[in-house]
Design an enzyme around this catalytic site. Structure first.
Site, PDB file in Angstrom:
ATOM      1  N   ARG A  71       0.846  -1.185   0.000  1.00 34.22           N
ATOM      2  CA  ARG A  71       0.000   0.000   0.000  1.00 34.22           C
ATOM      3  C   ARG A  71       0.883   1.237   0.000  1.00 34.22           C
ATOM      4  NH1 ARG A  71      -1.783   0.786   4.385  1.00 34.22           N
ATOM      5  NH2 ARG A  71      -1.239  -1.141   5.429  1.00 34.22           N
ATOM      6  N   TYR A 199      -1.055  -3.419  -7.243  1.00 35.22           N
ATOM      7  CA  TYR A 199      -0.879  -4.164  -5.990  1.00 35.22           C
ATOM      8  C   TYR A 199      -2.208  -4.234  -5.224  1.00 35.22           C
ATOM      9  CZ  TYR A 199      -0.196  -5.147  -1.133  1.00 35.22           C
ATOM     10  OH  TYR A 199      -0.362  -5.681   0.112  1.00 35.22           O
ATOM     11  N   LYS A 208      -9.675  -2.328   1.474  1.00 35.80           N
ATOM     12  CA  LYS A 208      -9.370  -1.202   2.364  1.00 35.80           C
ATOM     13  C   LYS A 208     -10.134   0.054   1.939  1.00 35.80           C
ATOM     14  CE  LYS A 208      -6.959  -3.882   4.605  1.00 35.80           C
ATOM     15  NZ  LYS A 208      -5.862  -4.060   5.532  1.00 35.80           N
ATOM     16  N   HIS A 228     -10.717  -2.334  11.365  1.00 33.02           N
ATOM     17  CA  HIS A 228      -9.629  -3.186  10.879  1.00 33.02           C
ATOM     18  C   HIS A 228      -9.429  -4.336  11.870  1.00 33.02           C
ATOM     19  CE1 HIS A 228      -5.183  -3.238   9.326  1.00 33.02           C
ATOM     20  NE2 HIS A 228      -5.937  -4.066   8.655  1.00 33.02           N
ATOM     21  N   SER A 250      -1.495  -3.784   9.978  1.00 31.67           N
ATOM     22  CA  SER A 250      -1.199  -4.746   8.921  1.00 31.67           C
ATOM     23  C   SER A 250       0.077  -5.519   9.250  1.00 31.67           C
ATOM     24  CB  SER A 250      -0.998  -4.005   7.596  1.00 31.67           C
ATOM     25  OG  SER A 250      -2.151  -3.268   7.297  1.00 31.67           O
ATOM     26  N   CYS A 252       0.715  -7.799  11.490  1.00 31.37           N
ATOM     27  CA  CYS A 252       1.029  -8.011  12.913  1.00 31.37           C
ATOM     28  C   CYS A 252       0.379  -9.290  13.432  1.00 31.37           C
ATOM     29  CB  CYS A 252       0.586  -6.818  13.755  1.00 31.37           C
ATOM     30  SG  CYS A 252       1.625  -5.372  13.555  1.00 31.37           S
ATOM     31  N   ASP A 279      -9.439  -9.718   8.836  1.00 35.32           N
ATOM     32  CA  ASP A 279      -8.930  -8.371   8.548  1.00 35.32           C
ATOM     33  C   ASP A 279      -9.922  -7.243   8.801  1.00 35.32           C
ATOM     34  OD1 ASP A 279      -6.775  -6.750   7.651  1.00 35.32           O
ATOM     35  OD2 ASP A 279      -7.758  -6.494   5.713  1.00 35.32           O
ATOM     36  N   ARG A 373       1.935 -12.091  -0.932  1.00 31.49           N
ATOM     37  CA  ARG A 373       0.596 -12.387  -0.417  1.00 31.49           C
ATOM     38  C   ARG A 373      -0.017 -13.622  -1.049  1.00 31.49           C
ATOM     39  NH1 ARG A 373      -1.762  -8.652   3.496  1.00 31.49           N
ATOM     40  NH2 ARG A 373      -0.113  -7.108   3.769  1.00 31.49           N
TER      41      ARG A 373
HETATM   42  O1  SAT Z   1      -2.519  -4.461   1.272  1.00 29.74           O
HETATM   43  S1  SAT Z   1      -3.680  -4.525   2.127  1.00 29.74           S
HETATM   44  O2  SAT Z   1      -4.011  -3.177   2.601  1.00 29.74           O
HETATM   45  O3  SAT Z   1      -4.826  -5.072   1.466  1.00 29.74           O
HETATM   46  C1  SAT Z   1      -3.321  -5.489   3.465  1.00 29.74           C
HETATM   47  C2  SAT Z   1      -2.901  -4.682   4.599  1.00 29.74           C
HETATM   48  O4  SAT Z   1      -1.963  -3.894   4.464  1.00 29.74           O
HETATM   49  O5  SAT Z   1      -3.498  -4.799   5.689  1.00 29.74           O
HETATM   50 MN    MN Z   2      -5.276  -5.320   7.014  1.00 32.44          MN
END
Ligand code: SAT
Ligand code: MN
Length: 589
Positions: A71, A199, A208, A228, A250, A252, A279, A373
């Site tokens: 991101r 991405y 998100k 989140h 993210s 963690c 998530d 991922r």
């Molecule tokens: O890349 S994402 O935002 O979908 C996953 C994350 O960073 O929590």
């Molecule tokens: Mn996330």
């Protein structure tokens, strides 16, 4: 598929197509046959690679450009009429200015390409929680990923034709030019425009962008919350189910906590854990005054490195079919995938995440990108809960806030009440990870793990939390955890993973008035004997270290919170009061 007859939808798609100028428009109906056809196109152009279909049926491999791997928070923008409505923690540009700028970038960006129109739902269609979106994109990766991560299909088109409102999501990979990359939200128009990235977090706009940024904005207006948070179901030996939500930044360990395997000792006793979400949670107050949660997603977009048979066997099994792997390493001998800490057997004849020849046995370079991922259907998860499929909310007993902190934060503590918990969430901080571009390992404040995802002014968001608390007669209890505390030698003190259940069970017992605790300046902490460490090699001395609250550390934390808060001219009084109390109590230590 039935045609889309909703005139508002058709007018909007026409307008977007006039700007982006694709060769053709294809509506995605979510059917197996159509997705298969679309996949074949991506395979023929090399956009995606088919993996070993015996070992990994239905699985695909995808690589992004080297600078398009996470991101991009600097390029994520909230466009509201008034700057104050985006608040001090978001990038802001006036909507007119941004539309003008992006319209130029989108002008002709799909020339020579197909525009796919993907009608999707976040949440189970027809439930109280569901929200409809349409994503227009020129990326097949996005089409196939959205078909995993969201609910795509005829029922969504039926909702649209019945007049449902929808989030207008426009994505073009354009030239994937990182100097012209923008992920832009227009909450007042229920619109998201994303350009020059391919991405996941920047382009799977249901996730998100809709489920959190636009979702949080809608939640504030409509009286619900978009958070989140993972959702975990725990059944005790009597078969009674309890549900908890957990907010962590993210990368963690949300996916690991959401899919945890109970330690043997608890399995034998009859405890059972299942997954509802890893998530995102959407939360609404039920008629009984409790807080109810759903997972609006339909799949998992999890971090691959570190996922293994020991850390998360359920996630690993989830990825064994119909999964898209992004930026992991490839084993050319058997056309499978590999990532760091998967096993002790990296490919010798491999390719790293950028496609360079790579020998995992001899190379000192990483094979997979740290933010590589898997995109996997939730239905693949061996411990997915039935409640995931109904999309009806589950009543939440406890909310867990947590970060990645080497020092200061103890293993676990409980807020004195809802408002104290809101304060704890608002003051939480965590070390940065590879999930976003930028330096890794720097402590930064990340309230409720929502810093990059709150679609409006964070001070108003805190107020919304306080207001929601006022409306609940039976709110969840709020806790803070830190699985990542280290000793003098930088070794983790707590085993983590499945053993995190021990802390969760203490929380659930607290909710039922069954477990002991001691009051501290931070809230209620377990005494070492209150945590069930049966079968665990954690001595009372280690537990003491895990639970220790150090005055100097907390004086430092207070300075950090003060500095973070200084950007908000009007924080809710309830937060100020709780902060003042913390200051007084730390002073007295
Ligand atoms: O890349 S994402 O935002 O979908 C996953 C994350 O960073 O929590
Ligand atoms: Mn996330």
């Amino acid at each position: 598929m039935t045609m889309v007859t909703n005139q508002i939808v058709n007018d909007w798609v026409k307008e977007m197509a006039e700007m982006t100028k694709p060769d053709e428009i294809v509506w995605v109906d979510g059917s197996k046959e159509q997705l298969e056809q679309i996949k074949q196109i991506a395979l023929s152009t090399g956009e995606m690679i088919e993996l070993n279909q015996e070992k990994l049926p239905g699985c695909l491999y995808y690589r992004t450009k080297p600078k398009d791997v996470a991101r991009d928070e600097k390029r994520t923008i909230i466009c509201t009429t008034r700057k104050e409505d985006a608040g001090p923690t978001n990038n802001w540009v006036a909507p007119d200015e941004m539309y003008a700028k992006l319209s130029k970038l989108f002008d002709g960006s799909m020339k020579g390409r197909t525009m796919y129109a993907i009608p999707f739902s976040m949440g189970v269609v027809g439930t109280e929680f569901s929200k409809i979106g349409i994503e227009l994109t020129d990326s097949i990766y996005v089409v196939l990923s959205m078909a995993i991560m969201t609910r795509v299909g005829q029922s969504v088109i039926d909702e649209l034709n019945a007049g449902a409102d929808f989030t207008r999501c426009l994505h073009s990979k354009a030239q994937i030019d990182e100097t012209e990359k923008y992920i832009v939200h227009f909450p007042e128009d229920n619109t998201i425009w994303s350009i020059n990235s391919a991405y996941g977090g920047n382009v799977l706009l249901g996730k998100k962008c809709l489920a959190l940024r636009i979702g949080s904005y809608l939640g504030k207006q409509e009286g619900w919350m978009a958070e989140h948070m993972l959702i975990l179901k725990i059944e005790n030996p009597q078969g009674e189910a309890r549900y908890v939500c957990g907010a962590f930044p993210s990368a963690c360990g949300k996916t690991n906590l959401a899919m945890l395997t109970p330690p043997e000792y608890f399995r034998e006793k009859g405890y059972k854990v299942s997954t509802i979400g890893d998530d995102i949670s959407w939360l609404r107050i039920g008629s009984d005054g409790r807080l109810y949660a759903v997972n609006p997603e339909n799949g998992f977009f999890g971090v691959a490195p570190g996922t293994n048979e020991k850390s998360n066997p359920n996630a690993l099994k989830t990825t064994h079919k119909n999964t898209i792997f992004t930026n992991v390493a490839r084993n050319l001998d058997d056309n499978t995938v590999w990532w760091e800490r998967l096993d002790k057997n990296p490919p010798e004849n491999g390719e790293d995440w950028q496609g360079n020849p790579w020998n995992g046995k001899t190379s000192t370079e990483k094979g997979a990108h740290p933010n590589s991922r898997f995109t996997a259907p939730a239905e693949n998860c061996p411990i997915i809960a039935d409640e995931f499929f109904t999309g009806e909310g589950v009543p939440i007993s406890a909310i867990i806030f947590g970060g990645r902190r080497a020092k200061a934060e103890p293993l676990v503590y409980e807020a004195r009440d809802w408002n104290h918990g809101v304060f704890i969430g608002s003051a939480m901080a965590s070390e940065t990870t590879a999930a976003a571009n930028g330096k890794v390992g720097v402590v930064r404040h990340d309230p409720m793990a929502m810093l990059p995802f709150c679609g409006y002014n964070m001070a108003d968001y805190f107020q919304h939390w306080i207001d929601m608390g006022k409306k609940m007669t039976n709110p969840p209890k709020i806790f803070h955890v830190n699985w990542f505390r280290t000793d003098e030698n930088d070794e983790f003190l707590w085993p983590g993973f499945g053993d995190n259940l021990r802390a969760v069970l203490w929380m659930l017992d607290r909710c039922e008035g069954k477990a002991g605790a001691v009051e501290t300046p931070l809230g209620y902490e377990p005494k070492p004997e209150d945590l069930d460490v049966n079968g665990l090699n954690v001595t009372p001395e280690i537990l003491e270290k895990l639970l220790k609250i150090d005055k100097a550390d907390w004086e430092n934390e207070i300075k950090g919170i003060e500095e973070f808060y200084s950007q908000f001219p009007d924080l809710p009084q309830e937060i100020k009061d709780n902060f003042d109390r913390l200051k007084r109590e730390v002073e007295k230590m």
